[in-house]
Motif scaffolding. Structure first.
Motif, short mmCIF file in Angstrom:
data_model
loop_
_atom_site.label_atom_id
_atom_site.label_comp_id
_atom_site.label_asym_id
_atom_site.label_seq_id
_atom_site.Cartn_x
_atom_site.Cartn_y
_atom_site.Cartn_z
N CYS A 33 0.14 13.75 -34.05
CA CYS A 33 0.28 13.39 -32.65
C CYS A 33 1.73 13.56 -32.22
N PRO A 34 2.04 13.33 -30.93
CA PRO A 34 3.42 13.49 -30.49
C PRO A 34 4.42 12.70 -31.30
N ASN A 35 4.03 11.53 -31.80
CA ASN A 35 4.97 10.69 -32.55
C ASN A 35 4.84 10.87 -34.05
N PRO A 119 3.79 8.47 -21.27
CA PRO A 119 2.45 9.06 -21.16
C PRO A 119 2.50 10.58 -21.03
N GLY A 120 3.59 11.11 -20.43
CA GLY A 120 3.69 12.55 -20.25
C GLY A 120 3.65 13.32 -21.55
N GLU A 121 4.23 12.77 -22.60
CA GLU A 121 4.20 13.44 -23.90
C GLU A 121 2.76 13.58 -24.39
N TRP A 122 1.98 12.54 -24.19
CA TRP A 122 0.58 12.59 -24.62
C TRP A 122 -0.24 13.54 -23.76
N SER A 124 0.85 16.22 -22.41
CA SER A 124 1.21 17.56 -22.90
C SER A 124 0.50 17.87 -24.21
N TYR A 125 0.48 16.87 -25.11
CA TYR A 125 -0.19 17.07 -26.40
C TYR A 125 -1.67 17.35 -26.21
N ILE A 126 -2.32 16.59 -25.34
CA ILE A 126 -3.75 16.76 -25.09
C ILE A 126 -4.04 18.17 -24.58
N GLU A 127 -3.18 18.66 -23.71
CA GLU A 127 -3.34 20.02 -23.19
C GLU A 127 -3.11 21.05 -24.29
N GLU A 128 -2.10 20.83 -25.12
CA GLU A 128 -1.76 21.80 -26.17
C GLU A 128 -2.88 21.98 -27.18
N VAL A 129 -3.59 20.90 -27.53
CA VAL A 129 -4.65 21.00 -28.54
C VAL A 129 -5.99 21.38 -27.93
N GLY A 130 -6.02 21.63 -26.61
CA GLY A 130 -7.26 22.04 -25.97
C GLY A 130 -8.25 20.92 -25.77
N ALA A 131 -7.77 19.68 -25.76
CA ALA A 131 -8.65 18.54 -25.55
C ALA A 131 -8.93 18.36 -24.06
N THR A 132 -9.99 17.63 -23.76
CA THR A 132 -10.37 17.33 -22.38
C THR A 132 -9.93 15.92 -22.04
N LEU A 133 -9.06 15.78 -21.05
CA LEU A 133 -8.60 14.46 -20.61
C LEU A 133 -9.69 13.83 -19.74
N THR A 162 -14.12 14.86 -31.64
CA THR A 162 -14.02 13.40 -31.57
C THR A 162 -13.42 12.96 -30.25
N ARG A 163 -13.74 11.73 -29.88
CA ARG A 163 -13.18 11.12 -28.67
C ARG A 163 -12.17 10.06 -29.10
N GLU A 164 -11.04 9.99 -28.38
CA GLU A 164 -9.97 9.08 -28.77
C GLU A 164 -9.35 8.42 -27.54
N LEU A 165 -8.65 7.33 -27.78
CA LEU A 165 -8.00 6.57 -26.73
C LEU A 165 -6.56 6.30 -27.14
N VAL A 166 -5.63 6.55 -26.22
CA VAL A 166 -4.24 6.16 -26.46
C VAL A 166 -3.77 5.36 -25.25
N VAL A 167 -3.09 4.25 -25.53
CA VAL A 167 -2.52 3.39 -24.50
C VAL A 167 -1.03 3.33 -24.74
N VAL A 168 -0.25 3.71 -23.72
CA VAL A 168 1.20 3.80 -23.84
C VAL A 168 1.82 2.67 -23.02
N VAL A 169 2.71 1.90 -23.66
CA VAL A 169 3.40 0.79 -23.01
C VAL A 169 4.90 1.09 -23.08
N PRO A 170 5.43 1.86 -22.12
CA PRO A 170 6.82 2.31 -22.22
C PRO A 170 7.84 1.17 -22.26
N ALA A 171 7.62 0.10 -21.49
CA ALA A 171 8.60 -0.98 -21.42
C ALA A 171 8.78 -1.67 -22.77
N ARG A 172 7.76 -1.63 -23.62
CA ARG A 172 7.86 -2.22 -24.96
C ARG A 172 7.93 -1.17 -26.06
N GLU A 173 7.99 0.10 -25.66
CA GLU A 173 8.13 1.21 -26.61
C GLU A 173 7.04 1.18 -27.67
N VAL A 174 5.82 0.95 -27.20
CA VAL A 174 4.67 0.84 -28.09
C VAL A 174 3.54 1.72 -27.56
#
Length: 214
Positions: A33-35, A119-122, A124-133, A162-174
């Motif tokens: 993944c991006p990280n 969230p922008g990094e993710w 971009s990653y989703i687009e790069e791997v050909g996934a459907t957002l 596979t289907r996946e979920l990512v939740v980005v919390v920038p203020a807490r860097e998580v």
């Protein structure tokens, strides 16, 4: 010994080493993944021997960095570091054959601390791997603004769709990544995710934050 025979023997040894390395790589290959978080896309990874993971406190609460969450019933914490907290409904750890697969679905959640995550990094990653957002929406996690991204990743190179979920919390860097753990030929991984989605949401709803870490 002729130089030709010596050359042939060396070539066979190099080829055997390469074949062994390739087999190990096929068994353990994971998409990055991006990280750099490990995404289990190739094989089911479970501990068959004794349970080595912790199950949280008596009330199911687990504290990690500046947050607390409730571990879902029957789940285990199988990895805990300063930068990562990993949970699953099975103890994850070693490659096993399909015949040894435990009954029921296998799903996992990975929380990662990553300075500067966006969230922008993710996206971009989703687009790069050909996934459907499928979902891109602002939410709150424990009262802190976050972004929820759900995506469907096509199979290939020995991995299942596979289907996946990512939740980005920038203020807490998580960031939190929730996903099924399918075998390569598993055609039900998206359905496994859908069945686990209420549990993923309950885990998110349980998050509370303390004071931000320096």
């Amino acid at each position: 010994m002729s130089s030709s025979s010596h050359h042939d023997r060396c070539h066979r040894r190099r080829r055997d080493r390469r074949d062994r390395r390739d087999r190990r790589t096929r068994r353990t290959r994971r998409t990055r993944c991006p990280n750099g978080t490990r995404r289990f896309r190739v094989g089911l990874l479970v501990v068959i021997a004794s349970l080595l993971a912790a199950c949280g406190g008596d009330d199911g609460m687990v504290a990690w960095r500046d947050l607390e969450l409730t571990v879902p019933d029957g789940w285990v914490v199988f990895e805990e570091e300063d930068s990562r907290l990993s949970l699953a409904n099975q103890a994850i750890g070693a490659d096993v054959a399909e015949a040894d697969r435990p009954d029921g679905d296998v799903v996992a959640v990975f929380l990662t601390h990553r300075p500067g995550v966006t969230p922008g990094e993710w996206r971009s990653y989703i687009e790069e791997v050909g996934a459907t957002l499928e979902v891109d929406q602002p939410i709150e996690v424990g009262g802190v603004p976050a972004t929820r991204l759900q995506f469907l990743t096509p199979g290939g190179d020995g991995s299942a769709t596979t289907r996946e979920l990512v939740v980005v919390v920038p203020a807490r860097e998580v960031e939190l990544l929730a996903q099924p753990v399918p075998l390569p030929d598993d055609e039900q991984a998206p359905a496994t995710f859908d069945r686990a989605l209420p549990t993923f949401d309950e885990l998110l709803d349980s998050v509370t934050w303390g004071a931000p870490l320096d």
